[in-house]
Write a protein that holds these residues in place. Structure first.
Motif, PDB file in Angstrom:
ATOM      1  N   GLY A 195      26.866  -2.248 -10.791  1.00 22.23           N
ATOM      2  CA  GLY A 195      25.903  -2.332  -9.704  1.00 22.23           C
ATOM      3  C   GLY A 195      24.552  -2.905 -10.079  1.00 22.23           C
ATOM      4  O   GLY A 195      23.694  -3.069  -9.205  1.00 22.23           O
ATOM      5  N   TYR A 196      24.338  -3.227 -11.358  1.00 28.63           N
ATOM      6  CA  TYR A 196      23.093  -3.886 -11.727  1.00 28.63           C
ATOM      7  C   TYR A 196      23.020  -5.302 -11.166  1.00 28.63           C
ATOM      8  O   TYR A 196      21.951  -5.919 -11.171  1.00 28.63           O
ATOM      9  CB  TYR A 196      22.935  -3.927 -13.251  1.00 28.63           C
ATOM     10  CG  TYR A 196      22.530  -2.611 -13.882  1.00 28.63           C
ATOM     11  CD1 TYR A 196      22.240  -1.485 -13.109  1.00 28.63           C
ATOM     12  CD2 TYR A 196      22.439  -2.476 -15.261  1.00 28.63           C
ATOM     13  CE1 TYR A 196      21.873  -0.278 -13.691  1.00 28.63           C
ATOM     14  CE2 TYR A 196      22.063  -1.269 -15.858  1.00 28.63           C
ATOM     15  CZ  TYR A 196      21.790  -0.181 -15.062  1.00 28.63           C
ATOM     16  OH  TYR A 196      21.418   1.006 -15.638  1.00 28.63           O
ATOM     17  N   PRO A 201      23.737  -6.376  -7.721  1.00 28.78           N
ATOM     18  CA  PRO A 201      24.103  -5.823  -6.410  1.00 28.78           C
ATOM     19  C   PRO A 201      24.837  -6.795  -5.496  1.00 28.78           C
ATOM     20  O   PRO A 201      24.467  -7.958  -5.380  1.00 28.78           O
ATOM     21  CB  PRO A 201      22.746  -5.409  -5.810  1.00 28.78           C
ATOM     22  CG  PRO A 201      21.708  -6.081  -6.620  1.00 28.78           C
ATOM     23  CD  PRO A 201      22.293  -6.365  -7.958  1.00 28.78           C
ATOM     24  N   GLY A 202      25.914  -6.278  -4.897  1.00 26.69           N
ATOM     25  CA  GLY A 202      26.657  -7.029  -3.896  1.00 26.69           C
ATOM     26  C   GLY A 202      27.625  -8.052  -4.445  1.00 26.69           C
ATOM     27  O   GLY A 202      28.405  -8.638  -3.688  1.00 26.69           O
ATOM     28  N   GLU A 222      32.640  -1.362  -5.642  1.00 27.71           N
ATOM     29  CA  GLU A 222      31.734  -0.377  -5.051  1.00 27.71           C
ATOM     30  C   GLU A 222      32.452   0.809  -4.427  1.00 27.71           C
ATOM     31  O   GLU A 222      31.836   1.847  -4.195  1.00 27.71           O
ATOM     32  CB  GLU A 222      30.847  -1.046  -3.996  1.00 27.71           C
ATOM     33  CG  GLU A 222      29.841  -2.024  -4.569  1.00 27.71           C
ATOM     34  CD  GLU A 222      29.043  -2.732  -3.479  1.00 27.71           C
ATOM     35  OE1 GLU A 222      27.955  -3.239  -3.787  1.00 27.71           O
ATOM     36  OE2 GLU A 222      29.525  -2.793  -2.325  1.00 27.71           O
ATOM     37  N   THR A 225      22.450   1.565  -8.236  1.00 27.68           N
ATOM     38  CA  THR A 225      23.162   0.511  -7.512  1.00 27.68           C
ATOM     39  C   THR A 225      22.801   0.543  -6.032  1.00 27.68           C
ATOM     40  O   THR A 225      22.234   1.516  -5.534  1.00 27.68           O
ATOM     41  CB  THR A 225      24.693   0.692  -7.641  1.00 27.68           C
ATOM     42  OG1 THR A 225      25.114   1.777  -6.796  1.00 27.68           O
ATOM     43  CG2 THR A 225      25.108   0.993  -9.073  1.00 27.68           C
ATOM     44  N   ARG A 226      23.181  -0.510  -5.336  1.00 29.24           N
ATOM     45  CA  ARG A 226      22.804  -0.607  -3.926  1.00 29.24           C
ATOM     46  C   ARG A 226      23.516   0.448  -3.077  1.00 29.24           C
ATOM     47  O   ARG A 226      22.920   0.990  -2.141  1.00 29.24           O
ATOM     48  CB  ARG A 226      23.071  -2.014  -3.378  1.00 29.24           C
ATOM     49  CG  ARG A 226      24.526  -2.345  -3.135  1.00 29.24           C
ATOM     50  CD  ARG A 226      24.731  -3.751  -2.610  1.00 29.24           C
ATOM     51  NE  ARG A 226      26.083  -3.876  -2.057  1.00 29.24           N
ATOM     52  CZ  ARG A 226      26.369  -3.919  -0.769  1.00 29.24           C
ATOM     53  NH1 ARG A 226      25.399  -3.852   0.129  1.00 29.24           N
ATOM     54  NH2 ARG A 226      27.606  -4.027  -0.348  1.00 29.24           N
ATOM     55  N   ASN A 239      21.747   3.696  -3.774  1.00 26.87           N
ATOM     56  CA  ASN A 239      20.428   3.656  -3.135  1.00 26.87           C
ATOM     57  C   ASN A 239      20.528   3.836  -1.627  1.00 26.87           C
ATOM     58  O   ASN A 239      19.676   4.483  -1.005  1.00 26.87           O
ATOM     59  CB  ASN A 239      19.714   2.355  -3.467  1.00 26.87           C
ATOM     60  CG  ASN A 239      19.166   2.336  -4.878  1.00 26.87           C
ATOM     61  OD1 ASN A 239      18.919   3.384  -5.462  1.00 26.87           O
ATOM     62  ND2 ASN A 239      18.983   1.154  -5.432  1.00 26.87           N
ATOM     63  N   ASP A 240      21.575   3.282  -1.026  1.00 24.20           N
ATOM     64  CA  ASP A 240      21.794   3.477   0.406  1.00 24.20           C
ATOM     65  C   ASP A 240      22.036   4.949   0.700  1.00 24.20           C
ATOM     66  O   ASP A 240      21.526   5.503   1.691  1.00 24.20           O
ATOM     67  CB  ASP A 240      22.981   2.629   0.867  1.00 24.20           C
ATOM     68  CG  ASP A 240      23.134   2.596   2.384  1.00 24.20           C
ATOM     69  OD1 ASP A 240      22.113   2.769   3.089  1.00 24.20           O
ATOM     70  OD2 ASP A 240      24.262   2.393   2.866  1.00 24.20           O
ATOM     71  N   SER A 279      18.731   6.879   0.486  1.00 24.60           N
ATOM     72  CA  SER A 279      17.942   6.638   1.696  1.00 24.60           C
ATOM     73  C   SER A 279      18.470   7.461   2.859  1.00 24.60           C
ATOM     74  O   SER A 279      17.699   8.072   3.615  1.00 24.60           O
ATOM     75  CB  SER A 279      17.962   5.149   2.042  1.00 24.60           C
ATOM     76  OG  SER A 279      17.214   4.899   3.211  1.00 24.60           O
ATOM     77  N   GLY A 309      15.504   0.966  -6.935  1.00 26.85           N
ATOM     78  CA  GLY A 309      16.548   0.489  -7.832  1.00 26.85           C
ATOM     79  C   GLY A 309      15.969   0.013  -9.144  1.00 26.85           C
ATOM     80  O   GLY A 309      15.003  -0.751  -9.163  1.00 26.85           O
ATOM     81  N   TRP A 346      29.579   0.810   4.758  1.00 32.38           N
ATOM     82  CA  TRP A 346      30.252   0.052   3.709  1.00 32.38           C
ATOM     83  C   TRP A 346      31.593  -0.487   4.200  1.00 32.38           C
ATOM     84  O   TRP A 346      31.927  -1.640   3.945  1.00 32.38           O
ATOM     85  CB  TRP A 346      30.450   0.934   2.478  1.00 32.38           C
ATOM     86  CG  TRP A 346      31.022   0.196   1.309  1.00 32.38           C
ATOM     87  CD1 TRP A 346      30.332  -0.560   0.391  1.00 32.38           C
ATOM     88  CD2 TRP A 346      32.404   0.117   0.927  1.00 32.38           C
ATOM     89  NE1 TRP A 346      31.211  -1.094  -0.539  1.00 32.38           N
ATOM     90  CE2 TRP A 346      32.474  -0.687  -0.224  1.00 32.38           C
ATOM     91  CE3 TRP A 346      33.576   0.663   1.453  1.00 32.38           C
ATOM     92  CZ2 TRP A 346      33.681  -0.968  -0.856  1.00 32.38           C
ATOM     93  CZ3 TRP A 346      34.779   0.386   0.823  1.00 32.38           C
ATOM     94  CH2 TRP A 346      34.828  -0.429  -0.317  1.00 32.38           C
TER      95      TRP A 346
END
Length: 345
Positions: free
Chosen positions: A97-98, A100-101, A107, A175-176, A179-180, A183, A191, A318
């Motif tokens: 995840g470093y 991202p996407g 994921e 990772t994103r 982090n999601d 949040s 991140g 996701w």
């Protein structure tokens, strides 16, 4: 012997030597491995270096790994995947995840409360690499190992005893997807790679972080925060995915016997070993916090159920995102859960 005859004899001898079956076996290979953790951390000290030693032993010293820790060859952790892809280094170990996407299928294992046993989850991860991921999102690499760490823990300056306590927290996430989740749980996610945590805490950029117990000694975390929140129940709050990848051309160029040795010491064997070692080292990391007099908070199952409900939108988003990419998001979740369950038995 005349010079011309000597050269002719030498050339014939060289050609005969090259044709002998043992000639190829004389080749020695050194692989340069680059990663972001300090050399005392669990992964380099207890996983990667022992793995390299096994390769050297199995090959009678002809296949060796040269270790470069803590980004000593330059660059930043998010660049490690490309360093291996481009041949800047031969091997890279990093948190997926470093970047991202870029590896969306992977994921699936980072989704909230997906992981049960780290070992079962790592074996599931490796199986999905073999089934699908290697030929798709990892097509530019040769994946040698794929694993996850132990249960994710929240480490904070102020205690987090219930879901509402996440509000106002500035939490480092790796990772994103994670982090999601942070949040959605009410925190402000930041991140950053793991090595940046101590400075970010010291400067007040963050007041909390999520990492497993295993790596806390490497960043002296128990000295920087005094509260640690654990989750009871079968599922963990989160985990992060980790890979060891190799430059494809370097792998393809290996002599067949060395390639066979590398394959035998990698794959499911390495993935299971790495996850077990990381999981085993959660206990010493936790014990340091206990010895330091820190506050260990354990959320009960009723409270954890509230966190699961709060995190569900992350999973829903996701799945929708994967479907939008032409991937079967729910199918990935179902397959991952099925394999985790199979490997847990």
């Amino acid at each position: 012997m005349k010079r011309r005859e000597f050269l002719k004899t030498t050339a014939v001898g060289t050609a005969m030597l090259a044709a002998m079956p043992g000639a190829a076996l004389a080749q020695e290979v050194t692989l340069r491995l680059h990663q972001f953790l300090p050399p005392v951390a669990t992964v380099p000290a207890k996983i990667l270096k022992p793995w390299g030693e096994r390769l050297a032993e199995a090959s009678d010293g002809r296949l060796n790994v040269q270790h470069f820790d803590a980004m000593s060859l330059g660059g930043r952790p998010p660049e490690l995947m490309d360093q291996a892809r481009d041949g800047v280094v031969d091997l890279s170990m990093t948190v997926v995840g470093y970047t991202p996407g870029r590896f969306p299928r992977t994921e699936v294992f980072e989704l909230p409360f997906m992981m049960t046993s780290p070992v079962a989850t790592s074996l599931a991860f490796w199986q999905m690499v073999e089934e699908d991921f290697q030929s798709n999102e990892y097509a530019d690499f040769k994946v040698l190992g794929a694993w996850v760490h132990g249960p994710g823990v929240i480490h904070s300056t102020d205690p987090i005893e219930k879901l509402e306590d996440m509000k106002g927290k500035t939490v480092r996430g790796p990772t994103r997807v994670i982090n999601d989740m942070l949040s959605e749980l009410g925190a402000t996610p930041v991140g950053m790679p793991l090595p940046a945590i101590p400075e970010a805490l010291s400067k007040g950029v963050i007041n909390s972080t999520v990492i497993p117990w295993e790596v806390t000694p490497a960043v002296r975390l128990s000295e920087l925060v005094s509260n640690h929140t654990e989750f009871t129940g079968a599922e963990s709050l989160y985990t992060a995915t980790i890979v060891l990848v190799m430059n494809k051309a370097k792998y393809d160029a290996l002599p067949d016997d060395l390639k066979a040795i590398l394959d035998a010491e990698s794959g499911a064997k390495l993935s299971e070993f790495a996850s077990q070692v990381m999981w085993d080292n959660d206990a010493p990391g936790r014990e340091l916090a206990v010895k330091n007099g820190n506050n260990i908070i354990q959320l009960d199952e009723t409270e954890v159920a509230r966190w699961k409900e709060a995190a569900q939108p992350v999973i829903d988003r996701w799945v929708a995102e994967m479907d939008g990419k032409g991937l079967d998001g729910q199918g990935l979740i179902d397959r991952a859960k099925a394999l985790i369950a199979e490997n847990a038995t």
